[in-house]
Design an enzyme around this catalytic site. Structure first.
Site, PDB file in Angstrom:
ATOM      1  N   HIS A 269       0.588  -1.469   0.173  1.00 35.59           N
ATOM      2  CA  HIS A 269       0.372  -0.068  -0.140  1.00 35.59           C
ATOM      3  C   HIS A 269       0.924   1.417  -0.472  1.00 35.59           C
ATOM      4  O   HIS A 269       0.632   2.118  -0.473  1.00 35.59           O
ATOM      5  CB  HIS A 269      -0.708  -0.024   0.814  1.00 35.59           C
ATOM      6  N   GLU A 270       1.987   0.766   1.210  1.00 33.93           N
ATOM      7  CA  GLU A 270       2.182   2.032   1.068  1.00 33.93           C
ATOM      8  C   GLU A 270       3.775   2.798   0.101  1.00 33.93           C
ATOM      9  O   GLU A 270       4.073   3.705  -0.410  1.00 33.93           O
ATOM     10  CB  GLU A 270       3.313   2.221   1.872  1.00 33.93           C
ATOM     11  N   HIS A 273       1.837   4.968  -3.154  1.00 28.15           N
ATOM     12  CA  HIS A 273       1.589   5.933  -2.575  1.00 28.15           C
ATOM     13  C   HIS A 273       2.923   6.521  -2.704  1.00 28.15           C
ATOM     14  O   HIS A 273       3.391   7.535  -3.857  1.00 28.15           O
ATOM     15  CB  HIS A 273       1.600   6.676  -0.935  1.00 28.15           C
ATOM     16  N   GLU A 299      -4.657   8.156  -3.056  1.00 29.58           N
ATOM     17  CA  GLU A 299      -5.269   6.540  -2.489  1.00 29.58           C
ATOM     18  C   GLU A 299      -5.384   5.783  -3.862  1.00 29.58           C
ATOM     19  O   GLU A 299      -5.004   4.385  -3.701  1.00 29.58           O
ATOM     20  CB  GLU A 299      -6.624   6.539  -1.592  1.00 29.58           C
TER      21      GLU A 299
END
Lengths: 508, 508
Positions: A269-270, A273, A299
């Site tokens: 997830h990170e 980003h 997101e």
């Protein structure tokens, strides 16, 4: 006429220089916050708070100087011919400038002070499981933020004004209709899953996993996805985040010996980003052209990698052998079992951050409906716990027994952030739309994922999303990248197909 | 009259608020530089340079605003009655303000640009062992810094003006006479050591020592000396340094498998710096009262701990058993052997940063004499290599065969720093004076060191040095802490006694 044009460009250069300075101050503050979250010794807090406060007020002063307004007015004039990129910069600076100058400094300071004090109050309320401790603070924050919204635009729905802080270009009606669609589609889907007899594997990642080995595996994940270590780092933080610039975008994650899957998905997830940040154009550094397009798009990047890649069957076919190198105890787990475990739906979960890919959005819908009603004055702060619990019962089929597990679980409101939550779901929806567009453009993404080849997907994302910074508004960027307007259809298709198959649902 | 006084205090508060903001910007830049030296990924350099440049120019603008000058003038007026502390703040801000406003911005920028480019040029010259590559740059830097000095004080010796950037209150005559005294005393002492037949142990720390174990031992050292981990960290950096504030002062060190002693002494040295910073008063944060008294005093703290403690016999009696826990191979080394190895004098060393406690100061004298003559125009840049080599031969008895091992070894001149070097020796001299005063005040420091008890010494340093920030000028602070003016006598006593005994020198 020629002289006129030169003068205009000078004005543009001056505006750009001003904005670059403001960006540099903001990025310096970003480094200070990263340091504070990740490595600062605890004793450093008082000085760090003062340093951040000074940078924040300097940035505000630089932005709101009269000269900024004068330059904007000149550059917005009819006689000036700017390029498309220059116009985009002027549009974004105008937005920032108008917001910053319309709110009186005393109100900004009152909100800042109230949120500073709100954090420990919220912590205490959550620890003691006593909403009444937080209630007066929440009441005050709601009032202050309504006042704040009224300064920015007295004629607009105040919740729409607040929402626009996090997502300036998708209007609230769009957000609202997408969230309604999610609610209407997901509630019956979850009921069908609840009634399903499918026997899906849930324990592939049961066990205890050494932190150091988890860290090595997190680095493997990042290597595999193509993270640029020359411009990044991996560290740990209690609440994982990523931050930085296109020259240095860092990932944090966390390790829990009993939750190997959690550290892998959080890292992916990170990565999403940070990877977006790293894809912003170097030459745009310092201006909106080198900055990410707000929270929905940000997101969408984290969710695309976390869910469409990291929770896919071919990903686990690719990644399980790598994970087995670090954890030989996974020897007897199959890729199918890993895939199923990564996608199990918890029908009794009360906590947003522990939610699966489906119920997550119902957690968001609850928050969205409550904060919208709070700001509209249709719900009293005192009635939040009951409204919260009722909605959980209605949408998720579970009723929190405590406020700590209910309306006190999230930090966001203590920050005075109303309107932030929806962007989590809006981003997921966009992730599905982008993934479908990538599939249409590139073909056979699954095959690439199975082979651990992420370059084509990444190149495509760079080209259609990352490289544009804030050049386009959100709807324009969606059109540009997918050829269609923003819509929930792809997300609904994605989850119904995926979970219909996983849980053997006849109707899906 | 009462009204008048209130107005004055308001002016003081306004000045203090201005200075606090400038300090916060400077400290934010300090965090960015720490990050860059210690953990930043390499790719981050271009953006970091821009962030630091913006912070530096903002800080300069805040300081040089007309309002700062107006406030200073008011507060310096006869009708204002300030406390002693307030007067000290006004004195220090005045100094900063006058320096910052007297140099034209274009010159500041030209120096900044020239030094930015000087660094790679110096690196290249050193790598290729070719002074002619660096010569034109050094020439330009000498000219620019002379011009810089002339703007600050056209009537003063320009080298004195530059020296005052690093040590504002000990005048150059004092520095010069101390350095002469060191040269005159140390040259014969080193000759006597060279001729000595004493058979001192040099190989107590020979061997290969694992980096991770060295790090654990560096943490043991810091624990033992009383480093406050709640307000600090230990990391590694290619060129060890310490930085931060009284709330967060971090140590860096480096590990070389073949140089265990080097990492221990470097860690103790940086502890001394960080420990000074941590001793600055919390309530003074943001003003000169919460800041360290320049480089001489800073270096006195690092040298006191590194040399008077870390290279003492009782320290090794205390610390060797701790070191043996990490490195059992030290089992057969005695404390006496460790002490001797930590104090061996190298008579053929050409490199300052590898020098022992005695020859170190002759390395400084060489640099001091050369840069003083350069700035005075008594030495041409082209003649620096020969002058350097001649002086090494005369004072140290060795002649560099290459410029890389000679006048190209240090980074300082490429930074445009002329006048910095002397503070290393001036700090060592002050360390000896302070240690003697502490011994006179507390008695039996050796006994405490042998027992690993450093609290009394540290408390005393906090009380007489650290707690005062910039309240006193350097000479005042020396008087306050030792009861005597600054002098070289204690240092000379210290080294002649110590090395006379170690090397069994009859005349000492």
């Amino acid at each position: 006429m020629a002289t006129e044009q030169t003068a205009d460009l000078e004005g543009y250069d001056e505006l750009e220089t001003r904005i670059e300075r403001i960006t540099n101050v903001g990025n310096a503050a970003g480094v200070l916050r990263w340091d504070q979250e990740v490595i600062m010794p605890e004793g450093g807090t008082p000085a760090r708070a003062k340093q951040l406060s000074t940078l924040s007020s300097l940035s505000h002063e630089l932005l709101t100087e009269d000269r900024t307004g004068e330059l904007l007015e000149t550059l917005e004039g009819d006689e000036v011919s700017l390029s498309g990129d220059q116009k985009a910069v002027v549009r974004e600076v105008r937005r920032q400038y108008d917001r910053a100058t319309s709110v009186p400094q005393e109100l900004v300071e009152e909100i800042s002070e109230t949120t500073s004090n709100a954090h420990p109050t919220w912590m205490e309320a959550r620890e003691k499981d006593d909403f009444s401790i937080f209630e007066p603070t929440l009441e005050k924050l709601v009032e202050l933020k309504k006042e704040y919204a009224a300064h920015i635009d007295p004629d607009e729905d105040p919740y729409a004004v607040l929402f626009a802080e996090y997502e300036p270009y998708l209007d609230l009606e769009t957000a609202e209709s997408v969230l309604e669609e999610l609610r209407d589609e997901l509630v019956p889907l979850l009921e069908a899953i609840d009634e399903s007899d499918a026997d899906i594997e849930t324990d592939a990642f049961a066990g205890t996993f050494d932190d150091d080995d988890q860290e090595a595996l997190a680095r493997d994940v990042l290597d595999s996805l193509g993270y640029d270590w020359e411009r990044g780092r991996l560290d740990t933080a209690p609440h994982p985040f990523s931050s930085g610039t296109q020259f240095d975008a860092r990932v944090t994650t966390r390790f829990d010996e009993s939750d190997l899957l959690g550290s892998i998905t959080s890292t992916i997830h990170e990565f999403g980003h940070a990877n977006y940040t790293l894809g912003l154009p170097d030459e745009g550094y310092g201006t909106p052209l080198g900055e990410a397009r707000d929270l929905t798009v940000h997101e969408s990047q984290s969710r695309l990698w976390e869910n469409h890649i990291g929770r896919s069957r071919p990903f686990w076919e690719h990644f399980l052998p790598i994970a087995r190198e670090r954890f030989p105890e996974l020897e007897n787990v199959t890729a199918e079992e890993a895939y199923q475990s990564a996608n199990q739906v918890y029908d009794d979960n009360l906590i947003r951050v522990e939610a699966d890919e489906l119920t997550y959005h119902l957690h968001i819908v609850v928050r969205f409906e409550i904060e919208r009603d709070l700001i509209a004055g249709d719900l009293d702060v005192a009635d939040v716990p009951e409204a919260w619990n009722d909605k959980y019962e209605e949408y998720l089929g579970v009723r929190p027994e405590t406020d700590a597990e209910g309306c006190l679980q999230d930090i966001h409101w203590s920050h005075g952030s109303f309107g932030y939550f929806p962007t989590y779901s809006l981003g997921s929806v966009l992730a599905a739309q982008l993934y479908a567009a990538a599939e249409a453009e590139l073909g056979d993404l699954e095959e690439r994922t199975r082979a651990g080849e992420f370059e084509d997907l990444n190149d495509w994302l760079r080209e259609v999303i990352h490289a544009h910074g804030k050049r386009y508004t959100t709807p324009e960027l969606v059109e540009h990248s997918t050829g269609e307007p923003y819509m929930a259809e792809y997300f609904i298709d994605y989850v119904t197909t995926k979970y219909g198959e996983l849980y053997d649902l006849e109707a899906y």
